[in-house]
Design an enzyme around this catalytic site. Structure first.
Site, short mmCIF file in Angstrom:
data_model
loop_
_atom_site.label_atom_id
_atom_site.label_comp_id
_atom_site.label_asym_id
_atom_site.label_seq_id
_atom_site.Cartn_x
_atom_site.Cartn_y
_atom_site.Cartn_z
CD GLU A 1 -2.77 1.40 2.41
OE1 GLU A 1 -2.62 0.61 3.36
OE2 GLU A 1 -3.61 2.30 2.40
CE LYS B 1 -5.54 -0.38 1.74
NZ LYS B 1 -5.81 -1.17 2.96
N GLY C 1 -10.10 9.25 1.86
CA GLY C 1 -10.76 10.52 2.18
C GLY C 1 -11.78 10.93 1.13
P1 13P Z 1 -9.12 4.32 3.74
O1 13P Z 1 -10.00 3.59 2.72
O2 13P Z 1 -9.90 4.97 4.83
O3 13P Z 1 -8.13 5.22 3.06
O4 13P Z 1 -8.29 3.19 4.49
C1 13P Z 1 -7.62 2.25 3.76
C2 13P Z 1 -6.60 1.57 4.60
O5 13P Z 1 -6.63 0.40 4.79
C3 13P Z 1 -5.47 2.28 5.18
O6 13P Z 1 -4.47 1.33 5.50
#
Ligand code: 13P
Length: 338
Positions: free
Chosen positions: A175, A217, A261
């Site tokens: 991510e 991600k 967000g």
């Molecule tokens: P958000 O969809 O709120 O950005 O969170 C994703 C997430 O897993 C952060 O690690």
């Protein structure tokens, strides 16, 4: 490393019509969410809230996996059932956040480096015994000030994390998040995201990460929230897809976006537009935290008697995003009773 198992897990995470519930808020982050609904951030409240999500019947059709925080993977429901068992009973796989957060990057003007590599091998072995089949590590970048030092350091950490996960037969969710909290335009987000993804895949290659057993991600390509000019759904979809085609090898089985967000409906509309309009080599799905949980948190507000309403709100968002993974969502679906 068992590549067949890693591939099976990764494919299951992005199975048709399903996506990931990111419920891995650290104690600090869940406090921020609870503050907005005036709920005290104590263990029984965190348990009750997450239990109601995991017991929602729509989990079965819409959710392939749930990312948990360390406390939650060890936690029991009010009746004593481990929360991981409730998740598994719905057909979803438990996953675990393993980074220890974004810390100030020395020598930089406000950038961050995500930490958590020390002891990770041992922690992963324990998490696997507790039921985790995948993990999550989040790096963040400020598009208004990012430098190669930050992009390279975070890519290197993501690659080391991913390799250690695979050694333990745990699928790494990689991510790298270009944040949308600033006043930059959409082009700056596109430029930084391209740089970040290219460097990340370079480092994954050097670390011998097997892409078939990993999930990306990323953020979508969007303007900063404080930017003067916002973008249409079509522009976000078009720019995001163009960038992914440039940067993400086709051996990666799936891309599960973070919401970052965006409003609930924007996150759904963008995902839907990508899946309706483009023929792509990866499955595109969601790994949303806020865009799945804002509505149920509001409906719950810490009150036992609101459990059914909160579950209905979560089920609605899960169904809307499930439709979006198939390119079948329409704005009018939002009016369907939750
Ligand atoms: P958000 O969809 O709120 O950005 O969170 C994703 C997430 O897993 C952060 O690690």
């Amino acid at each position: 490393m068992n590549l067949a198992e890693l591939s099976r897990t990764a494919e299951a995470m992005v199975a048709k019509g399903k996506g990931i519930l990111a419920a891995d808020e650290s104690s600090g982050t869940i406090k921020k969410r609870f503050d907005t609904i005036h709920v005290e951030n104590i263990e029984p409240n965190r348990r009750d809230y997450r239990e109601l999500l995991f017991r929602t019947p729509a989990m079965k059709d819409c959710i392939s996996g749930v990312i948990l925080f360390d406390e939650t993977i060890r936690q029991k429901a009010k009746d004593g059932t481990p929360l991981v068992e409730i998740i598994a009973a719905s057909g979803a796989m438990p996953g675990i956040k393993v980074d220890t957060g974004a810390k100030p990057l020395a020598g930089s003007n406000g950038e961050t480096i995500t930490e958590g590599l020390d002891g990770l091998r041992e922690r992963l072995a324990e998490y696997r015994k507790l039921g985790a089949r995948f993990a999550n590590w989040r790096a963040t970048y400020d598009p208004t000030k990012v430098t190669y030092n930050c992009i390279n350091a975070n890519a290197h950490a993501l690659a080391r994390y991913a390799a250690i996960c695979q050694e333990n037969d745990i699928v790494p969710i990689v991510e790298p998040e270009v944040l949308m909290d600033f006043d930059n335009d959409i082009q700056a987000c596109a430029d930084v995201t391209e740089w970040v993804l290219k460097e990340t895949y370079q480092q994954l290659y050097y670390a011998n990460v097997v892409l078939e057993g990993s999930i990306l991600k990323p953020n979508m390509v969007v303007p900063g929230k404080k930017g003067a000019k916002q973008a249409s759904v079509e522009e976000v979809a078009e720019r995001t897809v163009r960038l992914l085609r440039r940067c993400v090898p086709t051996a990666v089985p799936g891309i599960a976006f973070l919401s970052g967000g965006q409003s609930d409906e924007e996150a759904t509309a963008h995902l839907n537009a990508m899946n309706t309009t483009y023929d792509l080599p990866w499955k595109l799905t969601f790994s949303y935290g806020r865009a799945l949980q804002a509505a149920p948190q509001k409906a719950w507000a810490g009150k036992q008697e609101n459990t059914a309403a909160a579950q209905a709100a979560f089920a609605h968002r899960a169904r809307m995003n499930s439709l979006a993974t198939q390119g079948k969502w329409k704005p009018s679906d939002e009016k369907l009773a939750a």
